[in-house]
Scaffold this motif. Structure first.
Motif, short mmCIF file in Angstrom:
data_model
loop_
_atom_site.label_atom_id
_atom_site.label_comp_id
_atom_site.label_asym_id
_atom_site.label_seq_id
_atom_site.Cartn_x
_atom_site.Cartn_y
_atom_site.Cartn_z
N HIS A 103 -17.54 -114.21 23.54
CA HIS A 103 -16.44 -113.37 22.77
C HIS A 103 -16.18 -113.47 21.34
O HIS A 103 -15.82 -112.46 21.03
CB HIS A 103 -15.54 -112.98 24.32
N ILE B 71 -10.65 -115.43 19.02
CA ILE B 71 -10.32 -115.05 20.67
C ILE B 71 -8.71 -116.22 20.06
O ILE B 71 -8.54 -117.40 19.97
CB ILE B 71 -10.88 -115.52 21.86
N LEU C 46 -13.30 -117.19 27.63
CA LEU C 46 -14.11 -116.24 26.85
C LEU C 46 -14.61 -116.75 25.58
O LEU C 46 -15.53 -116.02 25.45
CB LEU C 46 -13.12 -115.30 25.79
N ARG D 259 -10.57 -110.33 17.67
CA ARG D 259 -10.89 -109.38 19.14
C ARG D 259 -10.43 -109.45 20.02
O ARG D 259 -10.38 -108.60 21.09
CB ARG D 259 -12.30 -109.57 19.37
N THR D 260 -9.94 -110.79 20.75
CA THR D 260 -9.75 -110.81 21.43
C THR D 260 -7.79 -111.32 22.06
O THR D 260 -8.29 -112.81 21.16
CB THR D 260 -10.20 -111.23 23.08
N CYS E 265 -9.24 -118.53 27.63
CA CYS E 265 -9.16 -118.74 25.98
C CYS E 265 -10.44 -119.30 25.43
O CYS E 265 -11.89 -118.47 25.01
CB CYS E 265 -8.77 -118.86 25.11
N ALA F 118 -5.20 -113.41 24.87
CA ALA F 118 -5.17 -114.01 26.69
C ALA F 118 -4.30 -114.65 26.18
O ALA F 118 -3.95 -115.37 25.07
CB ALA F 118 -6.05 -114.37 27.27
#
Length: 271
Positions: A215, A177, A210, A198-199, A207, A201
């Motif tokens: 995540h 993240i 998440l 993957r993600t 973060c 923010a």
């Protein structure tokens, strides 16, 4: 050969002009300010002479702003707010003064958690967004926590501690993240783990949330990650990101008693 008009515009006249521009007419501004209409008209004419620019188009329908007038009104957009804040400060009861602190989110979080609530504190913290372009030399903040010593001669500095970064996440978390690569830790993550992100923010706190939800992994300072108790450290410290933390303040500001007290408290927390 002509001479430049070296008359400086009065701040009071500029404030009146901002009211005229905001009110939409001279008569409305007269009611808002309590100033007689003829006096207000003379003040606006004096302002035009001082600036050597036509600010109004005068006609049967009243006063309309010229292009120069509109441009000046835009420049003065924050003046009314400043006057309101000064009036509020002037009328407020005397109390502990604010000390403005600018630091990264993890450092700010560490300070916030470590400061003990104290109604008798001789200062109170005013945290300023770390991504604000603050100039300590110009006194836009009182105390800054930086990852390198300053090179400005008007800034005092004190070395705090060595900062290490590592990966954190829930047990078995995979992928990463990240925030956009606008700080060194995130640039390293994008450069070295980019294919596994993957993600993304914009907010580091999001973060963290998440990561808490499983995540993926996040990269954060060990002084913050090791105290969470909810995430595991999943890597050794990243050598490339190790740096010293520095407390920075203006040479003159550090002698102000509330700022001096704040400095000592923050140093005790961060060392």
């Amino acid at each position: 050969m002509g001479f430049m008009n070296e008359t400086h515009a009065s701040l009071d006249d500029l404030s009146l002009f901002a009211t005229v521009a905001q009110s939409g007419s001279l008569s409305a501004a007269s009611r808002a300010t309590g100033m007689p209409l003829p006096t207000l008209s003379r003040r606006m004419a004096a302002l035009e002479r001082a600036l050597s620019r036509p600010l109004f188009q005068r006609g049967p329908a009243g006063y309309a702003l010229t292009a120069d007038g509109r441009a000046l009104a835009d420049e003065l957009g924050g003046l009314a707010d400043i006057r309101r804040r000064i009036a509020k400060w002037q009328s407020a009861e005397t109390g502990a003064p604010p000390v403005r602190i600018t630091a990264g989110i993890w450092t700010s979080r560490a300070i916030a958690f470590a400061l003990k609530p104290d109604v008798n504190r001789s200062w109170h913290p005013h945290f300023v967004a770390a991504n604000a372009a603050l100039d300590l030399a110009r006194r836009e903040a009182d105390i800054g926590i930086r990852n390198a010593p300053p090179d400005h001669p008007w800034l005092a500095r004190r070395q705090l501690a060595t900062v290490h970064y590592a990966e954190y996440g829930t047990a078995g978390a995979t992928g990463y993240i990240a925030t956009p690569p606008n700080v060194p830790s995130q640039r390293w993550l994008h450069d070295h783990r980019g294919s596994e992100i993957r993600t993304i923010a914009n907010d580091p706190r999001l973060c963290l949330d998440l990561a808490l939800a499983g995540h993926g992994r996040i990269l954060m300072p060990t002084f913050a990650g090791d105290t969470l108790g909810t995430l595991e450290r999943l890597s050794e410290p990243v050598t490339d990101l190790t740096h010293e933390a520095w407390l920075v303040t203006h040479q003159d500001a550090r002698h102000d008693p509330p700022i001096r007290t704040a400095i000592e408290e923050i140093v005790s927390i961060l060392t």
